[in-house]
Design an enzyme around this catalytic site. Structure first.
Site, mmCIF file in Angstrom:
data_model
loop_
_atom_site.group_PDB
_atom_site.id
_atom_site.type_symbol
_atom_site.label_atom_id
_atom_site.label_comp_id
_atom_site.label_asym_id
_atom_site.label_seq_id
_atom_site.Cartn_x
_atom_site.Cartn_y
_atom_site.Cartn_z
ATOM 1 N N CYS A 31 0.855 -1.188 0.000
ATOM 2 C CA CYS A 31 0.000 0.000 0.000
ATOM 3 C C CYS A 31 0.884 1.229 0.000
ATOM 4 O O CYS A 31 2.092 1.139 0.223
ATOM 5 C CB CYS A 31 -0.939 0.007 1.203
ATOM 6 S SG CYS A 31 -2.305 1.187 1.000
ATOM 7 N N CYS A 35 -0.134 4.328 1.671
ATOM 8 C CA CYS A 35 -0.494 5.369 2.643
ATOM 9 C C CYS A 35 0.601 5.644 3.669
ATOM 10 O O CYS A 35 0.685 6.748 4.194
ATOM 11 C CB CYS A 35 -1.812 5.040 3.322
ATOM 12 S SG CYS A 35 -1.823 3.455 4.168
ATOM 13 N N CYS A 57 -3.812 6.362 -0.052
ATOM 14 C CA CYS A 57 -3.290 5.076 -0.516
ATOM 15 C C CYS A 57 -2.883 5.094 -1.986
ATOM 16 O O CYS A 57 -2.478 4.065 -2.525
ATOM 17 C CB CYS A 57 -4.312 3.969 -0.261
ATOM 18 S SG CYS A 57 -4.730 3.804 1.485
ATOM 19 N N LYS A 117 -12.431 -4.601 1.874
ATOM 20 C CA LYS A 117 -11.897 -3.795 2.965
ATOM 21 C C LYS A 117 -12.767 -2.557 3.097
ATOM 22 O O LYS A 117 -12.957 -1.815 2.132
ATOM 23 C CB LYS A 117 -10.451 -3.402 2.654
ATOM 24 C CG LYS A 117 -9.856 -2.428 3.661
ATOM 25 C CD LYS A 117 -8.388 -2.191 3.408
ATOM 26 C CE LYS A 117 -7.842 -1.125 4.325
ATOM 27 N NZ LYS A 117 -6.417 -0.878 4.108
ATOM 28 N N ARG A 138 -3.379 3.781 12.438
ATOM 29 C CA ARG A 138 -2.842 4.977 11.765
ATOM 30 C C ARG A 138 -1.837 5.703 12.650
ATOM 31 O O ARG A 138 -0.942 6.370 12.148
ATOM 32 C CB ARG A 138 -3.987 5.864 11.292
ATOM 33 C CG ARG A 138 -4.724 5.156 10.153
ATOM 34 C CD ARG A 138 -5.890 5.916 9.602
ATOM 35 N NE ARG A 138 -6.628 5.062 8.662
ATOM 36 C CZ ARG A 138 -7.805 5.346 8.159
ATOM 37 N NH1 ARG A 138 -8.397 6.484 8.481
ATOM 38 N NH2 ARG A 138 -8.398 4.518 7.320
ATOM 39 N N ARG A 183 -10.898 7.927 3.400
ATOM 40 C CA ARG A 183 -10.643 6.890 2.393
ATOM 41 C C ARG A 183 -11.935 6.344 1.769
ATOM 42 O O ARG A 183 -11.933 5.285 1.167
ATOM 43 C CB ARG A 183 -9.873 5.730 3.038
ATOM 44 C CG ARG A 183 -8.564 6.121 3.708
ATOM 45 C CD ARG A 183 -7.593 4.950 3.710
ATOM 46 N NE ARG A 183 -6.560 5.028 4.714
ATOM 47 C CZ ARG A 183 -5.531 5.864 4.699
ATOM 48 N NH1 ARG A 183 -5.416 6.753 3.724
ATOM 49 N NH2 ARG A 183 -4.625 5.844 5.672
ATOM 50 N N GLU A 210 -16.630 -7.585 -5.077
ATOM 51 C CA GLU A 210 -15.210 -7.247 -4.920
ATOM 52 C C GLU A 210 -14.368 -8.527 -4.857
ATOM 53 O O GLU A 210 -13.315 -8.633 -5.490
ATOM 54 C CB GLU A 210 -14.986 -6.441 -3.631
ATOM 55 C CG GLU A 210 -15.325 -4.960 -3.719
ATOM 56 C CD GLU A 210 -14.246 -4.160 -4.449
ATOM 57 O OE1 GLU A 210 -13.284 -4.748 -4.984
ATOM 58 O OE2 GLU A 210 -14.372 -2.919 -4.487
ATOM 59 N N LYS A 225 -12.025 -7.424 5.942
ATOM 60 C CA LYS A 225 -11.432 -6.567 6.962
ATOM 61 C C LYS A 225 -12.321 -5.379 7.210
ATOM 62 O O LYS A 225 -12.732 -4.747 6.224
ATOM 63 C CB LYS A 225 -10.068 -6.109 6.440
ATOM 64 C CG LYS A 225 -9.373 -5.085 7.288
ATOM 65 C CD LYS A 225 -8.095 -4.677 6.636
ATOM 66 C CE LYS A 225 -7.498 -3.549 7.460
ATOM 67 N NZ LYS A 225 -6.516 -2.821 6.755
ATOM 68 N N SER A 248 -6.717 -3.145 14.290
ATOM 69 C CA SER A 248 -6.196 -2.467 15.475
ATOM 70 C C SER A 248 -7.287 -2.055 16.458
ATOM 71 O O SER A 248 -7.156 -2.275 17.668
ATOM 72 C CB SER A 248 -5.374 -1.250 15.047
ATOM 73 O OG SER A 248 -6.143 -0.382 14.237
ATOM 74 N N TYR A 269 -3.387 -8.881 16.261
ATOM 75 C CA TYR A 269 -2.355 -8.397 17.184
ATOM 76 C C TYR A 269 -2.303 -9.270 18.441
ATOM 77 O O TYR A 269 -1.407 -9.102 19.265
ATOM 78 C CB TYR A 269 -2.623 -6.921 17.536
ATOM 79 C CG TYR A 269 -2.640 -6.066 16.283
ATOM 80 C CD1 TYR A 269 -1.451 -5.649 15.696
ATOM 81 C CD2 TYR A 269 -3.836 -5.755 15.639
ATOM 82 C CE1 TYR A 269 -1.449 -4.925 14.516
ATOM 83 C CE2 TYR A 269 -3.856 -5.031 14.464
ATOM 84 C CZ TYR A 269 -2.656 -4.620 13.902
ATOM 85 O OH TYR A 269 -2.666 -3.912 12.721
HETATM 86 C C1 PBG Z 1 -3.016 0.231 4.716
HETATM 87 C C2 PBG Z 1 -3.608 -0.551 5.815
HETATM 88 C C3 PBG Z 1 -4.419 -0.133 6.890
HETATM 89 C C4 PBG Z 1 -4.621 -1.251 7.697
HETATM 90 C C5 PBG Z 1 -3.971 -2.306 7.083
HETATM 91 N N1 PBG Z 1 -3.371 -1.860 5.913
HETATM 92 C C6 PBG Z 1 -4.911 1.202 7.280
HETATM 93 C C7 PBG Z 1 -5.928 1.916 6.511
HETATM 94 O O1 PBG Z 1 -6.462 1.424 5.501
HETATM 95 O O2 PBG Z 1 -6.188 3.050 6.892
HETATM 96 C C8 PBG Z 1 -5.381 -1.277 8.999
HETATM 97 C C9 PBG Z 1 -4.999 -2.369 9.931
HETATM 98 C C10 PBG Z 1 -5.453 -2.178 11.329
HETATM 99 O O3 PBG Z 1 -6.225 -1.264 11.673
HETATM 100 O O4 PBG Z 1 -5.015 -2.993 12.152
HETATM 101 N N2 PBG Z 1 -3.885 0.802 3.820
#
Ligand code: PBG
Length: 322
Positions: free
Chosen positions: A120, A122, A130, A195, A205, A217, A233, A248, A274, A313
């Site tokens: 990615c 970002c 991104c 996603k 972030r 986003r 998708e 996700k 996260s 995690y």
């Molecule tokens: C990159 C990405 C993100 C996450 C995984 N790959 C952040 C986003 O899309 O803002 C999030 C993973 C997480 O929150 O644990 N684009």
């Protein structure tokens, strides 16, 4: 023939009986541990919103990966925090970028640990989006080139699997084509196929220093109410050559994990993101939830819904208990 002949409690009477009839199992080999790699040496900087997770320099990352390997986890997924960010996301596809250096070091020391790389932009763009920003918008097709170059550079460094997470249209096909053209036909693609534009990425972030500097986003990540669109998708990503598909976040989208499991016969992953991690940890710190039980209950729920691979995690903590 109901009660009293039927008594559902009979098989719940003891742990050995419960274990015998248990329908869903969780194993360390099904868990992938996300790690954040940063420049420097000897660095182990805790992420405020994700207690117990760290930004690690390459040397510390290798130590962490040894532990992950010893615990028998399925693998790691790497996110990079580059020295500097720019408009072109140069750090994402640089041959000596932070993730590329990290992959080389880990694969050299622990060759049979599965190393997945997040593909990615970002973390590498100065604006935190991104993709390539043209006239204030994220330009899909211009971004594909960066993604393809990034995936190839990760494969060249030794990545076992590349995982695009940007949600541009056509990225899986673009990455597959570029990998094949460079002799990496054997490198699989794990696509973040469905996603969503989720508030649950908030803590990440901070960890990856990747919050968008303007806007959000929602023009590329999915709208949370849409389930049928998620199936489209996924279908498109499989057609384009995705080897593993991912949904996700995980817990708020269990319905989609179940629907995808029933509909598609490719390996299915889910990302317990996260925010899903941090809210359990925060509640546990307040004494409102039992950390271990909340962890195992959510992970088994994601497995029961149908995901066979879970990015979490909690991977190390769960593996220690299993
Ligand atoms: C990159 C990405 C993100 C996450 C995984 N790959 C952040 C986003 O899309 O803002 C999030 C993973 C997480 O929150 O644990 N684009």
């Amino acid at each position: 023939m109901g009660f009293p002949v039927q008594r559902m409690r009979r098989l719940r009477a003891s742990e050995p009986l419960r274990r015998l009839v248990r329908e869903t199992h969780l194993e360390p080999s099904q868990l992938i541990y996300p790690l954040f790699v940063c420049p420097g040496e000897g660095i182990r900087r805790e992420i405020g919103a994700m207690p117990g997770n760290y930004q690690l320099s390459v040397d510390e990352l290798v130590k962490e990966c040894r532990e992950v390997h010893a615990l028998g986890l399925g693998g790691v997924i790497l996110f990079g925090i580059p020295e500097s960010k720019d408009e072109k996301a140069s750090g994402a596809y640089a041959a000596d970028g932070i993730v590329q250096r990290a992959v080389r070091a880990v694969k050299k020391e622990i060759p049979d640990l599965v190393v997945i790389t997040d593909v990615c932009n970002c973390e590498y763009t100065s604006h935190g989006h991104c993709g390539k920003v043209v006239n204030g918008e994220v330009d899909n097709d211009a971004t594909l080139e960066w993604l393809a170059a990034t995936a190839v550079s990760h494969a060249r460094a030794g990545a076992d699997i590349v995982a695009p997470s940007d949600m541009m249209d056509g990225r899986v096909a673009a990455i597959r084509k570029a990998l094949d053209a460079n002799g990496f036909q054997r490198v699989p693609i794990l696509s973040y196929a469905a996603k969503f534009a989720s508030c649950f990425y908030g803590p990440f972030r901070e960890a990856a220093e990747s919050a968008p500097q303007f806007g959000d986003r929602r023009s590329y990540q999915m709208d949370p109410p849409n389930a049928r669109e998620a199936m489209r998708e996924i279908e498109l990503d499989i057609e384009e050559g995705a080897d593993i598909i991912m949904i996700k976040p995980a817990l708020p989208y269990l319905d989609l994990i179940r629907a995808a499991r029933e509909r598609f016969d490719v390996p299915l992953a889910a990302y317990q993101v996260s925010g899903e991690f941090s809210m359990i940890v925060a509640a546990a710190r307040n004494g409102w939830l039992d950390r271990e039980r909340a962890m195992l209950e959510t992970l088994i729920a994601i497995r029961r819904a149908g995901a066979q691979i879970i990015l979490t995690y909690f991977a190390k903590d769960a593996a220690r208990l299993l």
